[in-house]
Write a protein that holds these residues in place. Structure first.
Motif, PDB file in Angstrom:
ATOM      1  N   SER A  47       7.611 -17.097   9.199  1.00  0.00           N
ATOM      2  CA  SER A  47       6.979 -18.275   9.785  1.00  0.00           C
ATOM      3  C   SER A  47       5.586 -18.416   9.195  1.00  0.00           C
ATOM      4  O   SER A  47       5.035 -17.475   8.596  1.00  0.00           O
ATOM      5  CB  SER A  47       6.897 -18.138  11.308  1.00  0.00           C
ATOM      6  N   LYS A  48       5.035 -19.594   9.371  1.00  0.00           N
ATOM      7  CA  LYS A  48       3.708 -19.855   8.820  1.00  0.00           C
ATOM      8  C   LYS A  48       2.665 -18.893   9.420  1.00  0.00           C
ATOM      9  O   LYS A  48       2.607 -18.701  10.628  1.00  0.00           O
ATOM     10  CB  LYS A  48       3.309 -21.293   9.123  1.00  0.00           C
ATOM     11  N   GLY A  49       1.856 -18.252   8.501  1.00  0.00           N
ATOM     12  CA  GLY A  49       0.782 -17.365   8.947  1.00  0.00           C
ATOM     13  C   GLY A  49       1.206 -15.913   9.155  1.00  0.00           C
ATOM     14  O   GLY A  49       0.365 -15.105   9.605  1.00  0.00           O
ATOM     15  N   ASP A  50       2.473 -15.575   8.859  1.00  0.00           N
ATOM     16  CA  ASP A  50       2.909 -14.184   9.046  1.00  0.00           C
ATOM     17  C   ASP A  50       2.173 -13.250   8.078  1.00  0.00           C
ATOM     18  O   ASP A  50       1.814 -13.643   6.959  1.00  0.00           O
ATOM     19  CB  ASP A  50       4.427 -14.062   8.822  1.00  0.00           C
ATOM     20  N   LYS A  51       1.989 -12.017   8.521  1.00  0.00           N
ATOM     21  CA  LYS A  51       1.363 -10.983   7.686  1.00  0.00           C
ATOM     22  C   LYS A  51       2.425  -9.939   7.347  1.00  0.00           C
ATOM     23  O   LYS A  51       2.926  -9.237   8.220  1.00  0.00           O
ATOM     24  CB  LYS A  51       0.202 -10.334   8.417  1.00  0.00           C
ATOM     25  N   VAL A  52       2.761  -9.856   6.053  1.00  0.00           N
ATOM     26  CA  VAL A  52       3.821  -8.981   5.577  1.00  0.00           C
ATOM     27  C   VAL A  52       3.192  -7.788   4.861  1.00  0.00           C
ATOM     28  O   VAL A  52       2.371  -7.974   3.958  1.00  0.00           O
ATOM     29  CB  VAL A  52       4.786  -9.722   4.622  1.00  0.00           C
ATOM     30  N   VAL A  53       3.584  -6.567   5.262  1.00  0.00           N
ATOM     31  CA  VAL A  53       3.052  -5.351   4.663  1.00  0.00           C
ATOM     32  C   VAL A  53       4.219  -4.480   4.183  1.00  0.00           C
ATOM     33  O   VAL A  53       5.135  -4.193   4.960  1.00  0.00           O
ATOM     34  CB  VAL A  53       2.186  -4.537   5.645  1.00  0.00           C
ATOM     35  N   PHE A  54       4.171  -4.089   2.909  1.00  0.00           N
ATOM     36  CA  PHE A  54       5.124  -3.120   2.360  1.00  0.00           C
ATOM     37  C   PHE A  54       4.370  -1.782   2.182  1.00  0.00           C
ATOM     38  O   PHE A  54       3.376  -1.724   1.446  1.00  0.00           O
ATOM     39  CB  PHE A  54       5.700  -3.604   1.027  1.00  0.00           C
ATOM     40  N   SER A  55       4.894  -0.771   2.850  1.00  0.00           N
ATOM     41  CA  SER A  55       4.214   0.535   2.852  1.00  0.00           C
ATOM     42  C   SER A  55       5.155   1.616   2.357  1.00  0.00           C
ATOM     43  O   SER A  55       6.375   1.585   2.627  1.00  0.00           O
ATOM     44  CB  SER A  55       3.779   0.910   4.278  1.00  0.00           C
ATOM     45  N   TYR A  56       4.549   2.578   1.619  1.00  0.00           N
ATOM     46  CA  TYR A  56       5.349   3.727   1.126  1.00  0.00           C
ATOM     47  C   TYR A  56       5.140   4.865   2.112  1.00  0.00           C
ATOM     48  O   TYR A  56       4.019   5.217   2.448  1.00  0.00           O
ATOM     49  CB  TYR A  56       4.882   4.134  -0.270  1.00  0.00           C
ATOM     50  N   THR A  57       6.266   5.456   2.551  1.00  0.00           N
ATOM     51  CA  THR A  57       6.188   6.544   3.509  1.00  0.00           C
ATOM     52  C   THR A  57       6.697   7.837   2.877  1.00  0.00           C
ATOM     53  O   THR A  57       7.569   7.801   2.019  1.00  0.00           O
ATOM     54  CB  THR A  57       6.988   6.230   4.778  1.00  0.00           C
ATOM     55  N   CYS A  58       6.144   8.977   3.314  1.00  0.00           N
ATOM     56  CA  CYS A  58       6.565  10.279   2.797  1.00  0.00           C
ATOM     57  C   CYS A  58       7.147  11.146   3.902  1.00  0.00           C
ATOM     58  O   CYS A  58       6.681  11.090   5.046  1.00  0.00           O
ATOM     59  CB  CYS A  58       5.371  11.024   2.163  1.00  0.00           C
ATOM     60  N   GLU A 102       0.830  -1.214   0.000  1.00  0.00           N
ATOM     61  CA  GLU A 102       0.000   0.000   0.000  1.00  0.00           C
ATOM     62  C   GLU A 102       0.869   1.272   0.000  1.00  0.00           C
ATOM     63  O   GLU A 102       2.012   1.237   0.454  1.00  0.00           O
ATOM     64  CB  GLU A 102      -0.927   0.016   1.215  1.00  0.00           C
ATOM     65  N   CYS A 103       0.311   2.333  -0.528  1.00  0.00           N
ATOM     66  CA  CYS A 103       1.000   3.622  -0.614  1.00  0.00           C
ATOM     67  C   CYS A 103       0.028   4.780  -0.265  1.00  0.00           C
ATOM     68  O   CYS A 103       0.011   5.832  -0.913  1.00  0.00           O
ATOM     69  CB  CYS A 103       1.580   3.849  -1.992  1.00  0.00           C
ATOM     70  N   SER A 104      -0.819   4.560   0.716  1.00  0.00           N
ATOM     71  CA  SER A 104      -1.842   5.547   1.089  1.00  0.00           C
ATOM     72  C   SER A 104      -1.247   6.869   1.582  1.00  0.00           C
ATOM     73  O   SER A 104      -1.904   7.930   1.540  1.00  0.00           O
ATOM     74  CB  SER A 104      -2.760   4.991   2.178  1.00  0.00           C
ATOM     75  N   ALA A 105       0.024   6.875   2.031  1.00  0.00           N
ATOM     76  CA  ALA A 105       0.660   8.104   2.509  1.00  0.00           C
ATOM     77  C   ALA A 105       0.820   9.107   1.373  1.00  0.00           C
ATOM     78  O   ALA A 105       0.869  10.336   1.609  1.00  0.00           O
ATOM     79  CB  ALA A 105       2.014   7.774   3.133  1.00  0.00           C
ATOM     80  N   ILE A 106       0.889   8.619   0.144  1.00  0.00           N
ATOM     81  CA  ILE A 106       1.036   9.532  -0.990  1.00  0.00           C
ATOM     82  C   ILE A 106      -0.233  10.384  -1.164  1.00  0.00           C
ATOM     83  O   ILE A 106      -0.175  11.542  -1.595  1.00  0.00           O
ATOM     84  CB  ILE A 106       1.348   8.735  -2.283  1.00  0.00           C
ATOM     85  N   LEU A 107      -1.392   9.808  -0.824  1.00  0.00           N
ATOM     86  CA  LEU A 107      -2.651  10.536  -0.997  1.00  0.00           C
ATOM     87  C   LEU A 107      -2.665  11.819  -0.156  1.00  0.00           C
ATOM     88  O   LEU A 107      -3.290  12.813  -0.540  1.00  0.00           O
ATOM     89  CB  LEU A 107      -3.828   9.647  -0.629  1.00  0.00           C
ATOM     90  N   ASP A 108      -1.996  11.777   0.961  1.00  0.00           N
ATOM     91  CA  ASP A 108      -1.954  12.968   1.814  1.00  0.00           C
ATOM     92  C   ASP A 108      -0.846  13.936   1.376  1.00  0.00           C
ATOM     93  O   ASP A 108      -0.769  15.077   1.858  1.00  0.00           O
ATOM     94  CB  ASP A 108      -1.716  12.586   3.273  1.00  0.00           C
ATOM     95  N   ASN A 109       0.014  13.506   0.467  1.00  0.00           N
ATOM     96  CA  ASN A 109       1.120  14.334  -0.019  1.00  0.00           C
ATOM     97  C   ASN A 109       1.155  14.326  -1.554  1.00  0.00           C
ATOM     98  O   ASN A 109       2.233  14.294  -2.162  1.00  0.00           O
ATOM     99  CB  ASN A 109       2.461  13.845   0.521  1.00  0.00           C
ATOM    100  N   ILE A 110      -0.005  14.328  -2.181  1.00  0.00           N
ATOM    101  CA  ILE A 110      -0.111  14.194  -3.624  1.00  0.00           C
ATOM    102  C   ILE A 110       0.589  15.322  -4.361  1.00  0.00           C
ATOM    103  O   ILE A 110       1.077  15.135  -5.481  1.00  0.00           O
ATOM    104  CB  ILE A 110      -1.590  14.105  -4.057  1.00  0.00           C
ATOM    105  N   ASP A 111       0.652  16.531  -3.712  1.00  0.00           N
ATOM    106  CA  ASP A 111       1.277  17.669  -4.378  1.00  0.00           C
ATOM    107  C   ASP A 111       2.790  17.499  -4.508  1.00  0.00           C
ATOM    108  O   ASP A 111       3.417  18.130  -5.362  1.00  0.00           O
ATOM    109  CB  ASP A 111       0.999  18.970  -3.607  1.00  0.00           C
TER     110      ASP A 111
END
Length: 263
Positions: free
Chosen positions: A252-263, A151-160
């Motif tokens: 490990s089995k069942g891990d939740k991996v999140v890649f996030s874009y930060t500004c 996800e890259c939702s941080a860009i929405l707050d810094n679109i300019d």
């Protein structure tokens, strides 16, 4: 001629007469007492002569016997030598036959070796195949499943501040990939999960290998510093941000991996 013959006859007659009157032709008179002694002496001489003859004969016989014995010994020795040579020859033949039999046995054993080696090789190959199957089965059994979200939702707050022309790469909700489940071998890393998820969904990754591990510089054409000098990608596992490269963090089995874009 007649005178010569008469003279010759007269000469012969004188010679005959002279010989008849010579003392040597008279028989010696032997005293009566000396006759027995002479006879004894003659007898002893004869006996001594006979003893000498007997001794000589005995010596001759012994010499002949010794020579015969020597010849017999030589003959026996020669026979023994010939017999020994025959036995030696027979022994050599027997040894040669034994050696031939031994060589035949050795050759036969040598002929059996390749078969044994081939059997061992076949056994080894079969064992290797079975081990590979077992390893594959073990690997399949030890596979893990993980959830990946990008996800890259941080860009929405810094679109300019977003780099010109990159608006099309940012989804309206800021989610590039929503909770995608991947199946990985045991021991896989967070980057392996990201790579698998992006490969399955045709999402471009810009990653670099460094001395600190794998560094993810961009995902879906959105790279670091595209939305400000401090912008870039981070990752978290089960809402925790590890202090190591995603290429070194094992899941490990069942891990939740999140890649996030930060500004």
């Amino acid at each position: 001629m007649r005178k010569f013959c008469c003279a010759f006859a007269l000469l012969i007659s004188i010679c005959i007469l002279f010989c008849a009157c010579s003392p040597e032709s008279q028989p010696l008179s032997v005293p009566e007492g000396e006759s027995t002694y002479s006879t004894v002496k003659a007898t002893e001489g004869t006996v001594f002569a006979e003893d000498e003859i007997s001794s000589i004969t005995e010596t001759t016989v012994q010499s002949s016997t010794a020579k015969s014995t020597s010849k017999s010994k030589q003959i026996s020795s020669a026979k023994a030598t010939v017999k020994s040579e025959k036995n030696s020859s027979a022994s050599k033949k027997i040894k040669s036959s034994t050696t031939s039999v031994s060589l035949s046995t050795t050759t036969q054993s040598a002929d059996d070796i390749p078969h044994t080696t081939e059997n061992n090789q076949e056994t080894t190959i079969n064992t290797t195949v079975e081990e590979a199957k077992t390893e594959k089965a073990t690997t399949s059994y030890s596979e893990i499943t993980c959830d990946v979200l990008i996800e890259c939702s941080a860009i929405l707050d810094n679109i300019d501040n977003l780099k010109t022309g990159h608006n099309s790469y940012v989804p309206s909700n800021g989610v590039i990939l929503d909770k995608y489940t991947v199946t990985l071998p045991s021991g896989s890393t967070a980057y392996d999960a990201l790579e698998k998820a992006c490969s399955d969904n045709n999402i471009k990754i810009n990653a670099q290998k460094t001395s600190f591990g794998v560094y993810v510089a961009g995902i879906n054409n959105i790279d670091e510093k595209d939305c400000g000098k401090s912008s870039g990608w981070l990752y978290s596992v089960n809402d925790v941000f590890p202090q190591k490269s995603c290429g070194l963090y094992k899941l490990s089995k069942g891990d939740k991996v999140v890649f996030s874009y930060t500004c």
